[in-house]
Design a protein around this motif. Structure first.
Motif, mmCIF file in Angstrom:
data_model
loop_
_atom_site.group_PDB
_atom_site.id
_atom_site.type_symbol
_atom_site.label_atom_id
_atom_site.label_comp_id
_atom_site.label_asym_id
_atom_site.label_seq_id
_atom_site.Cartn_x
_atom_site.Cartn_y
_atom_site.Cartn_z
ATOM 1 N N VAL A 1 -20.570 -8.392 14.198
ATOM 2 C CA VAL A 1 -21.753 -8.498 13.336
ATOM 3 C C VAL A 1 -21.577 -7.644 12.082
ATOM 4 N N ASP A 2 -21.083 -6.432 12.253
ATOM 5 C CA ASP A 2 -20.870 -5.547 11.103
ATOM 6 C C ASP A 2 -19.861 -6.149 10.127
ATOM 7 N N GLU A 3 -18.826 -6.781 10.654
ATOM 8 C CA GLU A 3 -17.824 -7.408 9.785
ATOM 9 C C GLU A 3 -18.410 -8.593 9.033
ATOM 10 N N VAL A 4 -19.228 -9.401 9.719
ATOM 11 C CA VAL A 4 -19.889 -10.524 9.047
ATOM 12 C C VAL A 4 -20.777 -10.004 7.924
ATOM 13 N N ARG A 5 -21.571 -8.981 8.210
ATOM 14 C CA ARG A 5 -22.461 -8.412 7.207
ATOM 15 C C ARG A 5 -21.668 -7.910 6.003
ATOM 16 N N GLY A 6 -20.549 -7.249 6.266
ATOM 17 C CA GLY A 6 -19.717 -6.756 5.175
ATOM 18 C C GLY A 6 -19.077 -7.861 4.374
ATOM 19 N N GLU A 7 -18.665 -8.931 5.041
ATOM 20 C CA GLU A 7 -18.031 -10.049 4.336
ATOM 21 C C GLU A 7 -19.031 -10.780 3.452
ATOM 22 N N ILE A 8 -20.274 -10.905 3.909
ATOM 23 C CA ILE A 8 -21.317 -11.511 3.081
ATOM 24 C C ILE A 8 -21.491 -10.719 1.790
ATOM 25 N N ARG A 9 -21.563 -9.410 1.925
ATOM 26 C CA ARG A 9 -21.723 -8.567 0.741
ATOM 27 C C ARG A 9 -20.508 -8.640 -0.177
ATOM 28 N N ARG A 10 -19.326 -8.700 0.404
ATOM 29 C CA ARG A 10 -18.110 -8.796 -0.412
ATOM 30 C C ARG A 10 -18.111 -10.071 -1.240
ATOM 31 N N LEU A 11 -18.459 -11.192 -0.621
ATOM 32 C CA LEU A 11 -18.477 -12.469 -1.341
ATOM 33 C C LEU A 11 -19.466 -12.433 -2.494
ATOM 34 N N ILE A 12 -20.645 -11.868 -2.245
ATOM 35 C CA ILE A 12 -21.660 -11.815 -3.289
ATOM 36 C C ILE A 12 -21.234 -10.863 -4.403
ATOM 37 N N ASP B 1 -18.145 -10.117 -5.247
ATOM 38 C CA ASP B 1 -17.069 -10.781 -5.985
ATOM 39 C C ASP B 1 -17.626 -11.809 -6.952
ATOM 40 N N TRP B 2 -18.634 -12.549 -6.499
ATOM 41 C CA TRP B 2 -19.264 -13.553 -7.354
ATOM 42 C C TRP B 2 -19.859 -12.891 -8.591
ATOM 43 N N TYR B 3 -20.616 -11.822 -8.386
ATOM 44 C CA TYR B 3 -21.264 -11.146 -9.508
ATOM 45 C C TYR B 3 -20.257 -10.478 -10.437
ATOM 46 N N ASP B 4 -19.194 -9.921 -9.868
ATOM 47 C CA ASP B 4 -18.155 -9.326 -10.722
ATOM 48 C C ASP B 4 -17.554 -10.376 -11.643
ATOM 49 N N LYS B 5 -17.321 -11.553 -11.085
ATOM 50 C CA LYS B 5 -16.768 -12.651 -11.890
ATOM 51 C C LYS B 5 -17.793 -13.124 -12.933
ATOM 52 N N TYR B 6 -19.043 -13.214 -12.527
ATOM 53 C CA TYR B 6 -20.110 -13.652 -13.424
ATOM 54 C C TYR B 6 -20.261 -12.691 -14.602
ATOM 55 N N GLU B 7 -20.258 -11.385 -14.301
ATOM 56 C CA GLU B 7 -20.418 -10.393 -15.363
ATOM 57 C C GLU B 7 -19.209 -10.361 -16.289
ATOM 58 N N LYS B 8 -18.035 -10.619 -15.750
ATOM 59 C CA LYS B 8 -16.822 -10.646 -16.572
ATOM 60 C C LYS B 8 -16.798 -11.874 -17.477
ATOM 61 N N MET B 9 -17.195 -13.036 -16.924
ATOM 62 C CA MET B 9 -17.163 -14.281 -17.692
ATOM 63 C C MET B 9 -18.332 -14.394 -18.664
ATOM 64 N N GLY B 10 -19.472 -13.788 -18.297
ATOM 65 C CA GLY B 10 -20.650 -13.866 -19.150
ATOM 66 C C GLY B 10 -21.407 -15.169 -19.021
ATOM 67 N N GLU B 11 -20.984 -16.022 -18.094
ATOM 68 C CA GLU B 11 -21.671 -17.282 -17.850
ATOM 69 C C GLU B 11 -21.340 -17.761 -16.447
ATOM 70 N N GLU B 12 -22.159 -18.681 -15.973
ATOM 71 C CA GLU B 12 -21.985 -19.212 -14.625
ATOM 72 C C GLU B 12 -21.352 -20.599 -14.691
ATOM 73 N N LYS B 13 -20.240 -20.764 -13.990
ATOM 74 C CA LYS B 13 -19.587 -22.065 -13.941
ATOM 75 C C LYS B 13 -20.265 -22.952 -12.905
#
Length: 288
Positions: A46-57, A59-71
């Motif tokens: 359960v702890d690993e699932v919770r951590g993986e959910i946060r990692r994915l989100i 990563d998404w936001y890091d990419k979004y902030e770097k690109m400045g737009e949402e693909k």
């Protein structure tokens, strides 16, 4: 060792008895359409699932902030709250901005391994036979203040015959009536797919036309790691999250390889993600 490798190693340690429903559980599933299995995932998993959910989100936001737009294709996995996307709601955190992770078993190795968890495979073989496929994988996030998920049957979306469809809904946080735990109506899996509808251009509100009698509804509060195993035609719903804390769950749908699609209200959204023995891949036009 990566988190996904660690989870796979722990999962393989379950005994044969742990990987299957017992006689009483099978009887309840067949008669009522669902059964709650305690400690389906360990606390470490359960702890690993919770951590993986946060990692994915993150990563998404890091990419979004770097690109400045949402693909447009980014939402294949990370589905933000529509009000957040439209700038009408300012989330308290990255996590609280997301309502769903979708098709994780296609894109993320960690969730591919979860899909082949020995307990998943054991129970699906009991209920569906040895040749099964993954229909769908999701993380369902219900931040504080999130609305209900309307009453529905999952096979009203998939429209598969025969109706050898089932799901695992696994609590990642403590779930209760206040924060949006699952509610079911026992025995409703035995009468086929009932009428569903939604307002024009609001597919998210797709649900049962006839709501159940309140005295027949059973709430299912669950501890982290508990799994609700339920038939694809069981009536179910989750109420709003009225608390100040997040409610997270992961959900995997499986179907017998004998199933064939009839009509799907939203064509091509619910593609098969994998077979038990085959590779995970995306198929755009056909379920099987």
């Amino acid at each position: 060792m990566s988190s996904s490798e660690s989870t796979a190693k722990k999962a393989k340690s379950c005994s044969d008895d742990d990987c299957f429903l017992n006689e009483s559980q099978l009887k309840q599933y067949n008669e009522q359409g669902y059964v709650v299995v305690r400690n389906f995932l360990s606390q470490a998993e359960v702890d690993e699932v919770r951590g993986e959910i946060r990692r994915l989100i993150d990563d998404w936001y890091d990419k979004y902030e770097k690109m400045g737009e949402e693909k447009a294709d980014w939402e294949e996995v990370v589905n933000r709250d529509p009000l957040v996307k439209e700038g009408k709601l300012k989330p308290k955190s990255r996590l609280s901005s997301v309502r769903r992770l979708f098709r994780m078993a296609v894109h993320v190795d960690f969730f591919k391994k979860i899909a082949r968890h020995p307990k998943m495979m054991g129970v699906t073989s009991q209920l569906l036979g040895n040749d099964v496929k993954v229909l769908q994988s999701m993380a369902l996030l219900k931040p504080p203040g999130t609305a209900e998920k309307r009453w529905h049957q999952d096979n009203a979306y998939f429209r598969l015959i025969p109706n050898k469809v089932m799901a695992f809904w696994i609590a990642i946080d403590e779930t209760n009536v206040e924060n949006g735990c699952m509610h079911v109506v026992p025995g409703t899996h035995m009468h086929g797919v009932d009428e569903h509808a939604s307002p024009v251009d609001q597919h998210i509100l797709y649900g049962l036309v006839q709501l159940p009698d309140k005295d027949k509804v059973v709430p299912l509060p669950m501890a982290p790691g508990y799994a609700l195993v339920f038939h694809g035609e069981l009536h179910h719903y989750t109420p709003p999250n009225k608390t100040e804390k997040m409610r997270q769950a992961i959900q995997y749908h499986y179907a017998s390889a004998l199933c064939k699609p009839t009509v799907c209200p939203k064509e091509n959204e619910y593609d098969i993600e994998s077979s038990r023995s085959g590779k995970f891949e995306r198929r755009e036009a056909e379920l099987f």
